[in-house]
Scaffold this active site. Structure first.
Site, PDB file in Angstrom:
ATOM      1  N   TYR A  74      96.161 164.669 -26.699  1.00 50.83           N
ATOM      2  CA  TYR A  74      95.886 163.408 -26.004  1.00 50.83           C
ATOM      3  C   TYR A  74      95.299 163.543 -24.609  1.00 50.83           C
ATOM      4  O   TYR A  74      94.374 162.822 -24.243  1.00 50.83           O
ATOM      5  CB  TYR A  74      97.175 162.582 -25.918  1.00 50.83           C
ATOM      6  CG  TYR A  74      97.054 161.389 -24.992  1.00 50.83           C
ATOM      7  CD1 TYR A  74      96.298 160.284 -25.365  1.00 50.83           C
ATOM      8  CD2 TYR A  74      97.660 161.379 -23.744  1.00 50.83           C
ATOM      9  CE1 TYR A  74      96.150 159.190 -24.510  1.00 50.83           C
ATOM     10  CE2 TYR A  74      97.527 160.292 -22.886  1.00 50.83           C
ATOM     11  CZ  TYR A  74      96.769 159.206 -23.267  1.00 50.83           C
ATOM     12  OH  TYR A  74      96.624 158.145 -22.427  1.00 50.83           O
TER      13      TYR A  74
ATOM     14  N   GLY B 242      94.476 160.512 -13.860  1.00 57.22           N
ATOM     15  CA  GLY B 242      95.268 159.896 -12.806  1.00 57.22           C
ATOM     16  C   GLY B 242      94.611 158.633 -12.301  1.00 57.22           C
ATOM     17  O   GLY B 242      93.434 158.650 -11.930  1.00 57.22           O
TER      18      GLY B 242
ATOM     19  N   CYS C  55      97.785 164.735 -13.368  1.00 53.54           N
ATOM     20  CA  CYS C  55      96.816 164.621 -12.278  1.00 53.54           C
ATOM     21  C   CYS C  55      95.556 165.400 -12.592  1.00 53.54           C
ATOM     22  O   CYS C  55      95.522 166.242 -13.489  1.00 53.54           O
ATOM     23  CB  CYS C  55      97.429 165.125 -10.974  1.00 53.54           C
ATOM     24  SG  CYS C  55      98.911 164.239 -10.484  1.00 53.54           S
TER      25      CYS C  55
ATOM     26  N   ASN D 130      98.216 169.798  -9.825  1.00 55.07           N
ATOM     27  CA  ASN D 130      98.436 169.250 -11.161  1.00 55.07           C
ATOM     28  C   ASN D 130      99.568 170.055 -11.804  1.00 55.07           C
ATOM     29  O   ASN D 130      99.456 171.266 -11.951  1.00 55.07           O
ATOM     30  CB  ASN D 130      97.159 169.361 -11.997  1.00 55.07           C
ATOM     31  CG  ASN D 130      97.352 168.955 -13.443  1.00 55.07           C
ATOM     32  OD1 ASN D 130      96.635 169.409 -14.321  1.00 55.07           O
ATOM     33  ND2 ASN D 130      98.326 168.091 -13.709  1.00 55.07           N
ATOM     34  N   GLY D 131     100.639 169.373 -12.166  1.00 57.64           N
ATOM     35  CA  GLY D 131     101.770 170.046 -12.787  1.00 57.64           C
ATOM     36  C   GLY D 131     103.081 169.554 -12.228  1.00 57.64           C
ATOM     37  O   GLY D 131     103.155 168.499 -11.594  1.00 57.64           O
TER      38      GLY D 131
END
Length: 492
Positions: free
Chosen positions: A256, A43, A16, A118-119
């Site tokens: 990436y 996201g 995210c 995020n996570g």
């Protein structure tokens, strides 16, 4: 891994992106909109913005891309000088409107609270137990965090955030807001990125990557340190260290996940702990170095080096530079194909890479190719890619991968395959080469990847490559090798 992996369920998926702004005199919703645009790669399932005018919080979120969710009319209805935004790619929890963020809760005092995450947490079930029916009903770990933050009737919100984070295990870069204040907090390991920027006319922004600062004209100040809570309100920016840092930044961000223009201070210059003036490292620079090291490590006789766009582009340039083999663009990427929600037939799924990439036949025909890619997860996409290049007339296809073999699932916010589905689990490099159909295959060594990242090995999470998880994960899930965090968690 090429973006084509996002067209079919064959590779690791992004997590995210989060963005927050406190800017008196500015329109927070517009800044959030542009910030989320810069984070769209993190996201693509849903997008949301929460804003406040100092008195009330208004939240808008929908399924879809940022420009699909927010038009001019919808943004015009979001007034306020502080706000947070979120783009989601689910790692746990289903892809539904209910799980879109920001999550919103009402505190016992009647004030509101919005949160973006995020996570992924690894002890969500333990956290939910003992916190009443509201916690039990949460469908994602992000919603659970918002519920726990909102649950205290008396303590200041900053204290409640700290008290909750001290109980949390896992990866989290969080942005939180009430009617008057922005909070940004990062887990003690700093697994996921989070940076602070200063706006030219005053005010601050916080975002997952520096590209989101650049797009709104903010100057990068520093990273949010592992174990730090940052508070931003009319009094300015204040810092509170709530945990002793144990840095374990995700090295796959360099491989990436992050945009190539993301900038970060290296741990070794002393700035990762919350300040400092050390040199900045770009992800593009790290990827170019990966390509250079890979060329030295795995040379081959060939006519042309081509990248798998987009993450393979700087790495392929580095490989070409070191090897002396000419660089060329051999694959055209369709820029208008995002993640597909369509469940195609098996025959179409096997051709899924063609949704994103098409070969330049006149460039490739009769050439011995070095194809530079970032990773191989299940191997299906690489297999399709090699077959497509041979159909385009390539005389040989030598696959070079700028990361080590992915042998272990991620439990910290990247939706990867289970251990059993990872092609490198139990197969040698030669067996993988045979499976994907390449003339040769070589991976970048882990030590070389760490060198390219420019951070000490001890400060990086390398679990997907070496199985050394910096945050303890329930043993039965590590043994099963399942990265589906619904098993013990609820989103990323």
């Amino acid at each position: 891994m090429p973006d084509a992996d996002h067209a079919v369920p064959s590779g690791a998926r992004d997590e995210c992106g989060v963005f927050a702004v406190y800017a008196p005199g500015e329109i927070a919703a517009t800044l959030c909109y542009y910030g989320l645009y810069a984070l769209q790669h993190r996201g693509q399932e849903s997008a949301g913005i929460a804003v406040s005018d100092g008195k009330n919080i208004l939240v808008t979120k929908e399924m879809g891309l940022v420009n699909q969710v927010f038009g001019e009319a919808r943004l015009a209805g979001l007034s306020g000088h502080l706000g947070i935004g979120h783009v989601r790619y689910s790692t746990t929890g289903s892809s539904t409107w209910d799980n879109a963020q920001p999550a919103f809760k009402v505190r016992p005092s009647g004030s509101g609270l919005a949160l973006g995450h995020n996570g992924n947490l690894v002890n969500t079930a333990d956290l939910a137990r003992g916190h009443g029916p509201e916690a039990d009903k949460c469908s994602t770990d992000s919603e659970l965090l918002a519920t726990l933050f909102a649950g205290s009737a008396d303590a200041p919100l900053a204290d409640t955030i700290v008290a909750t984070c001290e109980q949390v295990r896992g990866a989290f870069s969080l942005i939180v807001m009430d009617e008057t204040t922005i909070y940004a907090v990062r887990d003690r390991h700093g697994v996921r990125p989070l940076v602070i920027g200063r706006l030219p006319r005053g005010g601050y922004v916080v975002a997952s990557e520096t590209a989101a600062l650049d797009i709104v004209g903010a100057h990068l100040v520093r990273e949010v340190a592992p174990g730090e809570l940052v508070t931003i309100d009319e009094a300015g920016l204040r810092s509170r260290i709530w945990a002793e840092p144990e840095p374990a930044f995700c090295v796959f961000e360099y491989v990436y996940l992050a945009r190539p223009d993301h900038r970060a201070h290296g741990v070794g210059d002393g700035s990762h702990g919350g300040g400092g003036s050390g040199s900045l490292t770009t992800v593009a620079g790290a990827r170019r170095r990966m390509g250079q090291l890979l060329a030295a490590q795995a040379p081959v006789e060939a006519d042309l080096v081509i990248p798998v766009p987009d993450s393979g582009v700087p790495a392929a340039a580095g490989y070409a530079e070191t090897s002396g083999i000419p660089y060329g663009e051999g694959l055209v990427k369709n820029r208008y194909v995002g993640r597909t929600f369509i469940d195609p037939s098996q025959s179409l799924r096997e051709l899924g890479i063609r949704l994103k990439l098409n070969p330049l036949r006149d460039v490739l025909a009769g050439r011995r190719l070095v194809v530079v890619d970032d990773s191989i997860v299940r191997g299906n996409t690489s297999r399709q890619l090699v077959a497509m290049l041979r159909e385009a007339g390539a005389a040989a296809v030598h696959l070079r991968v700028t990361s080590p073999p992915v042998r272990h699932p991620c439990f910290y916010g990247i939706d990867m395959a289970t251990r059993a589905e990872l092609v490198a689990n139990g197969l040698s490099t030669e067996q993988i080469r045979d499976f994907v159909g390449a003339d040769s295959l070589a991976y970048l060594a882990l030590d070389a990847l760490i060198e390219a990242a420019g951070r000490p090995k001890s400060s990086l999470c390398r679990a997907c490559f070496d199985g050394e998880y910096p945050i303890p994960v329930p043993g039965d899930h590590v043994a099963s090798g399942k990265s589906d965090l619904r098993l013990f968690s609820l989103d990323g």
